[in-house]
Design an enzyme around this catalytic site. Structure first.
Site, PDB file in Angstrom:
ATOM      1  N   GLU A  32       0.749  -1.141  -0.002  1.00  0.00           N
ATOM      2  CA  GLU A  32      -0.022   0.000  -0.002  1.00  0.00           C
ATOM      3  C   GLU A  32       0.785   1.179  -0.084  1.00  0.00           C
ATOM      4  O   GLU A  32       1.933   1.222   0.677  1.00  0.00           O
ATOM      5  CB  GLU A  32      -0.927   0.159   1.299  1.00  0.00           C
ATOM      6  CG  GLU A  32      -1.718   1.251   1.437  1.00  0.00           C
ATOM      7  CD  GLU A  32      -2.615   1.748   0.583  1.00  0.00           C
ATOM      8  OE1 GLU A  32      -3.367   1.045   0.122  1.00  0.00           O
ATOM      9  OE2 GLU A  32      -2.365   2.994   0.077  1.00  0.00           O
ATOM     10  N   ARG A 106     -17.366   3.958   6.264  1.00  0.00           N
ATOM     11  CA  ARG A 106     -15.948   3.188   5.689  1.00  0.00           C
ATOM     12  C   ARG A 106     -15.036   2.845   6.200  1.00  0.00           C
ATOM     13  O   ARG A 106     -14.683   1.629   6.125  1.00  0.00           O
ATOM     14  CB  ARG A 106     -15.775   4.118   4.290  1.00  0.00           C
ATOM     15  CG  ARG A 106     -16.682   4.232   3.186  1.00  0.00           C
ATOM     16  CD  ARG A 106     -16.089   5.223   2.188  1.00  0.00           C
ATOM     17  NE  ARG A 106     -15.213   4.339   1.495  1.00  0.00           N
ATOM     18  CZ  ARG A 106     -15.401   4.017   0.368  1.00  0.00           C
ATOM     19  NH1 ARG A 106     -16.512   3.806  -0.207  1.00  0.00           N
ATOM     20  NH2 ARG A 106     -14.573   3.250  -0.270  1.00  0.00           N
ATOM     21  N   TYR A 215     -28.496   7.242   4.622  1.00  0.00           N
ATOM     22  CA  TYR A 215     -28.783   6.219   5.501  1.00  0.00           C
ATOM     23  C   TYR A 215     -27.895   6.160   6.610  1.00  0.00           C
ATOM     24  O   TYR A 215     -26.905   6.878   6.926  1.00  0.00           O
ATOM     25  CB  TYR A 215     -28.530   4.740   4.875  1.00  0.00           C
ATOM     26  CG  TYR A 215     -26.887   4.582   3.953  1.00  0.00           C
ATOM     27  CD1 TYR A 215     -25.855   4.271   4.759  1.00  0.00           C
ATOM     28  CD2 TYR A 215     -26.921   5.119   2.577  1.00  0.00           C
ATOM     29  CE1 TYR A 215     -24.430   4.447   4.252  1.00  0.00           C
ATOM     30  CE2 TYR A 215     -25.727   5.012   2.115  1.00  0.00           C
ATOM     31  CZ  TYR A 215     -24.646   4.583   2.730  1.00  0.00           C
ATOM     32  OH  TYR A 215     -23.381   4.431   2.073  1.00  0.00           O
ATOM     33  N   ASP A 293     -12.033  -1.621  -8.255  1.00  0.00           N
ATOM     34  CA  ASP A 293     -12.234  -0.263  -9.134  1.00  0.00           C
ATOM     35  C   ASP A 293     -11.031  -0.411 -10.160  1.00  0.00           C
ATOM     36  O   ASP A 293     -11.520   0.185 -11.106  1.00  0.00           O
ATOM     37  CB  ASP A 293     -12.246   0.947  -8.173  1.00  0.00           C
ATOM     38  CG  ASP A 293     -13.435   1.301  -7.449  1.00  0.00           C
ATOM     39  OD1 ASP A 293     -14.653   0.528  -7.635  1.00  0.00           O
ATOM     40  OD2 ASP A 293     -13.482   2.408  -7.004  1.00  0.00           O
TER      41      ASP A 293
HETATM   42  C1  LIG Z   1     -20.003   8.624  -3.848  1.00  0.00           C
HETATM   43  C2  LIG Z   1     -19.817   7.205  -4.053  1.00  0.00           C
HETATM   44  C3  LIG Z   1     -20.575   6.228  -3.094  1.00  0.00           C
HETATM   45  C4  LIG Z   1     -20.292   4.901  -2.855  1.00  0.00           C
HETATM   46  N1  LIG Z   1     -21.265   4.083  -2.388  1.00  0.00           N
HETATM   47  C5  LIG Z   1     -20.883   2.931  -2.473  1.00  0.00           C
HETATM   48  C6  LIG Z   1     -21.771   1.840  -1.758  1.00  0.00           C
HETATM   49  O1  LIG Z   1     -22.739   2.183  -0.950  1.00  0.00           O
HETATM   50  N2  LIG Z   1     -21.542   0.605  -1.880  1.00  0.00           N
HETATM   51  C7  LIG Z   1     -20.462   0.179  -2.748  1.00  0.00           C
HETATM   52  O2  LIG Z   1     -20.511  -1.166  -2.767  1.00  0.00           O
HETATM   53  N3  LIG Z   1     -19.685   0.932  -3.467  1.00  0.00           N
HETATM   54  C8  LIG Z   1     -19.684   2.488  -3.018  1.00  0.00           C
HETATM   55  N4  LIG Z   1     -18.875   3.194  -3.771  1.00  0.00           N
HETATM   56  C9  LIG Z   1     -17.921   2.488  -4.550  1.00  0.00           C
HETATM   57  C10 LIG Z   1     -16.627   1.910  -3.824  1.00  0.00           C
HETATM   58  O3  LIG Z   1     -16.265   3.004  -2.598  1.00  0.00           O
HETATM   59  C11 LIG Z   1     -15.402   1.682  -4.634  1.00  0.00           C
HETATM   60  O4  LIG Z   1     -15.985   0.870  -5.554  1.00  0.00           O
HETATM   61  C12 LIG Z   1     -14.412   0.610  -3.750  1.00  0.00           C
HETATM   62  O5  LIG Z   1     -13.933   1.424  -2.580  1.00  0.00           O
HETATM   63  C13 LIG Z   1     -13.478   0.003  -4.396  1.00  0.00           C
HETATM   64  O6  LIG Z   1     -12.196  -0.375  -3.770  1.00  0.00           O
HETATM   65  P1  LIG Z   1     -11.035  -0.934  -4.305  1.00  0.00           P
HETATM   66  O7  LIG Z   1     -10.478  -1.764  -3.366  1.00  0.00           O
HETATM   67  O8  LIG Z   1     -10.990  -1.471  -5.678  1.00  0.00           O
HETATM   68  O9  LIG Z   1     -10.334   0.686  -4.421  1.00  0.00           O
HETATM   69  P2  LIG Z   1      -9.809   1.723  -3.577  1.00  0.00           P
HETATM   70  O10 LIG Z   1     -10.556   1.588  -2.176  1.00  0.00           O
HETATM   71  O11 LIG Z   1      -9.680   2.946  -4.205  1.00  0.00           O
HETATM   72  O12 LIG Z   1      -8.449   1.107  -2.867  1.00  0.00           O
HETATM   73  C14 LIG Z   1      -7.137   1.155  -3.811  1.00  0.00           C
HETATM   74  C15 LIG Z   1      -6.004   1.418  -2.889  1.00  0.00           C
HETATM   75  O13 LIG Z   1      -4.645   1.390  -3.424  1.00  0.00           O
HETATM   76  C16 LIG Z   1      -3.789   2.034  -3.007  1.00  0.00           C
HETATM   77  N5  LIG Z   1      -3.157   2.627  -4.204  1.00  0.00           N
HETATM   78  C17 LIG Z   1      -3.369   3.200  -5.477  1.00  0.00           C
HETATM   79  N6  LIG Z   1      -2.293   3.208  -6.076  1.00  0.00           N
HETATM   80  C18 LIG Z   1      -1.285   2.626  -5.467  1.00  0.00           C
HETATM   81  C19 LIG Z   1       0.377   2.558  -5.886  1.00  0.00           C
HETATM   82  N7  LIG Z   1       0.668   3.023  -7.097  1.00  0.00           N
HETATM   83  N8  LIG Z   1       0.814   1.795  -5.061  1.00  0.00           N
HETATM   84  C20 LIG Z   1       0.342   1.024  -4.067  1.00  0.00           C
HETATM   85  N9  LIG Z   1      -0.857   1.336  -3.611  1.00  0.00           N
HETATM   86  C21 LIG Z   1      -1.741   2.067  -4.332  1.00  0.00           C
HETATM   87  C22 LIG Z   1      -4.748   3.184  -2.652  1.00  0.00           C
HETATM   88  O14 LIG Z   1      -4.193   4.184  -1.738  1.00  0.00           O
HETATM   89  C23 LIG Z   1      -6.025   2.533  -1.869  1.00  0.00           C
HETATM   90  O15 LIG Z   1      -5.665   2.100  -0.631  1.00  0.00           O
HETATM   91  C24 LIG Z   1     -19.254   4.374  -3.789  1.00  0.00           C
HETATM   92  C25 LIG Z   1     -18.426   5.357  -4.526  1.00  0.00           C
HETATM   93  C26 LIG Z   1     -18.919   6.651  -4.645  1.00  0.00           C
HETATM   94  C27 LIG Z   1     -17.757   7.695  -5.292  1.00  0.00           C
END
Ligand SMILES: Cc1cc2nc3c(=O)[nH]c(=O)nc-3n(C[C@H](O)[C@H](O)[C@H](O)COP(=O)(O)OP(=O)(O)OC[C@H]3O[C@@H](n4cnc5c(N)ncnc54)[C@H](O)[C@@H]3O)c2cc1C
Length: 406
Positions: A32, A106, A215, A293
């Site tokens: 991370e 979160r 919520y 994502d």
């Molecule tokens: C307004 C809004 C409301 C939402 N509400 C919901 C909801 O109610 N329910 C739901 O299911 N989803 C919701 N989402 C979507 C959800 O928040 C994301 O889809 C989810 O957090 C994605 O998780 P992830 O682990 O893929 O990415 P992230 O949570 O973005 O984690 C990525 C991680 O990688 C790290 N990183 C990035 N680049 C590097 C690098 N080069 N080297 C090392 N580390 C790195 C970052 O620091 C981070 O810790 C919402 C989104 C938005 C915008």
């Protein structure tokens, strides 16, 4: 052989994947870039499809303790405040889908996953490691980090979020398109609004060019606010950009006084430009794949971004454990199984925009019929059943597996 996996990113997806792999007996290192683990102050909804995975990962009692059971949401018309109660597959989710519908701060969801990863392997997470690039080896993959550090494993998973560097190296730069919609989000202390609005439960406010979802989180102590508004002048895609209360009030001018009251009580309003990316045709190459994502960022209208990342984690761990002797094959199966479902969710979420922001909502008389049609319990169930019914614990591991499973 898949003995060891490197995960880039310790967000919700990366941590869920680490836990799922460790539970299958596969060694994991998570890298991370942040110097400390944490999450932004906002809410996230874990729907039954995501909750099933958390149960499988041994987190059933922790999720019930740290999450808040959803009782559903009432709909309100933006200007008159006219209310139409409905249970959006919330209160009865456990009976219908075999898993609850929960809402979280979160940070609480993230902390729960982090604690579970630490319990499974105390030194699994390496902080302050910014991933720069990877190199495919004759057998396995090497990841390079800032400061000249590197690490090797059989498989590398890019769970590094919307601006994923792993995706960039695999498939080149993406071209996100702005939707013309901006999301406001923030937390409201429940006590600040309870007496005035009686809105401490879930709500959805529908208007012609904007909508709001609220919520409760932290057992009702806080109310999560997300307000999405058609607006063309803000294009920064970031969780951490702050706006001002006045700017948010301006975006909800003419809305019901309860909405104005909620906005005035948001602790810190953040704004996020909503972007869409066309679904990728492929997620994996040799020993490298993507998750969360990084490969299927979505608009938030179905609340599925985090849920899809959580589903990915279990399906990926199941695939790698099923054919440990051939990790590229396991990644191809994962890729083939997950792309159709996540693509359908991403597309359905984009379609939802015109349902929640609709010109028919401008006039209260026409709006009544529109809400009756689009937001009756039956139409809501039709739209969500296939999403919540999916079970990542049992979906068959096949190269041709399908989207609408259960
Ligand atoms: C307004 C809004 C409301 C939402 N509400 C919901 C909801 O109610 N329910 C739901 O299911 N989803 C919701 N989402 C979507 C959800 O928040 C994301 O889809 C989810 O957090 C994605 O998780 P992830 O682990 O893929 O990415 P992230 O949570 O973005 O984690 C990525 C991680 O990688 C790290 N990183 C990035 N680049 C590097 C690098 N080069 N080297 C090392 N580390 C790195 C970052 O620091 C981070 O810790 C919402 C989104 C938005 C915008």
């Amino acid at each position: 052989m898949t003995n060891k996996v490197i995960i880039i990113g310790a967000g919700i997806g990366g941590l869920a994947a680490a836990l799922a792999l460790l539970k299958k007996g596969i060694d994991v290192e998570v890298y991370e870039r942040a110097p400390a683990l944490g999450e932004v102050g906002a809410g996230v909804q874990v729907t039954p499809n995501g909750a099933k995975v958390l149960m499988e990962l041994g987190l059933e009692s922790a999720m019930l303790e740290r999450g808040t059971l959803s009782k559903g949401k009432d709909t309100y018309l933006w200007n008159t405040g006219q209310k139409r109660p409905f249970i959006a597959l919330g209160g009865n989710a456990a009976d219908q889908f075999g898993a609850p519908y929960l809402t979280f701060h979160r940070a609480d969801l993230h902390r729960m996953l982090q604690d579970a990863v630490h319990a499974a392997k105390a030194d699994a997470i390496y902080l302050d490691h910014e991933f720069e690039r990877f190199e495919q080896l004759a057998s396995g993959v090497r990841a390079y980090f800032s400061g000249g550090r590197s690490a090797e494993a059989d498989v590398l998973i890019g769970a590094d979020g919307i601006h994923s560097r792993v995706r960039g190296q695999l498939f080149g730069l993406d071209k996100p398109q702005f939707t013309g919609c901006v999301a406001w989000r923030g937390l409201i202390p429940a006590e600040a609004i309870e007496a005035t609005t009686n809105l401490s439960g879930g709500s959805m406010w529908l208007g012609p060019t904007a909508h709001i979802v609220t919520y409760p989180v932290r057992q009702g102590k806080l109310l999560n606010f997300i307000g999405m508004v058609d607006r063309d002048d803000w294009r920064v895609e970031s969780w951490t950009e702050k706006g001002t209360t006045q700017e948010c009030l301006d975006d909800f001018q003419g809305w019901h006084p309860h909405v104005q009251h909620m906005v005035r009580n948001i602790e810190t309003p953040f704004k996020w430009a909503l972007m869409v990316r066309p679904p990728l045709q492929q997620w994996s190459k040799d020993g490298v794949t993507l998750l969360g994502d990084a490969c299927h960022s979505t608009l938030p209208f179905l609340s599925q971004g985090a849920n899809m990342a959580i589903e990915d984690s279990l399906v990926l761990a199941r695939c790698l454990a099923a054919t440990p002797e051939d990790s590229p094959h396991a990644l191809r199966v994962y890729d083939a199984m997950r792309r159709p479902r996540t693509g359908r969710i991403v597309n359905s979420s984009a379609e939802q925009l015109r349902r929640v922001h609709n010109p028919e909502l401008a006039d209260p008389e026409i709006a009544k019929a529109y809400i009756e049609r689009e937001w009756s319990a039956a139409s809501v169930e039709d739209r969500y059943r296939w999403i919540y019914g999916y079970d990542a614990r049992t979906v068959p591991l096949e190269l041709t597996s399908e989207v609408t499973a259960s």
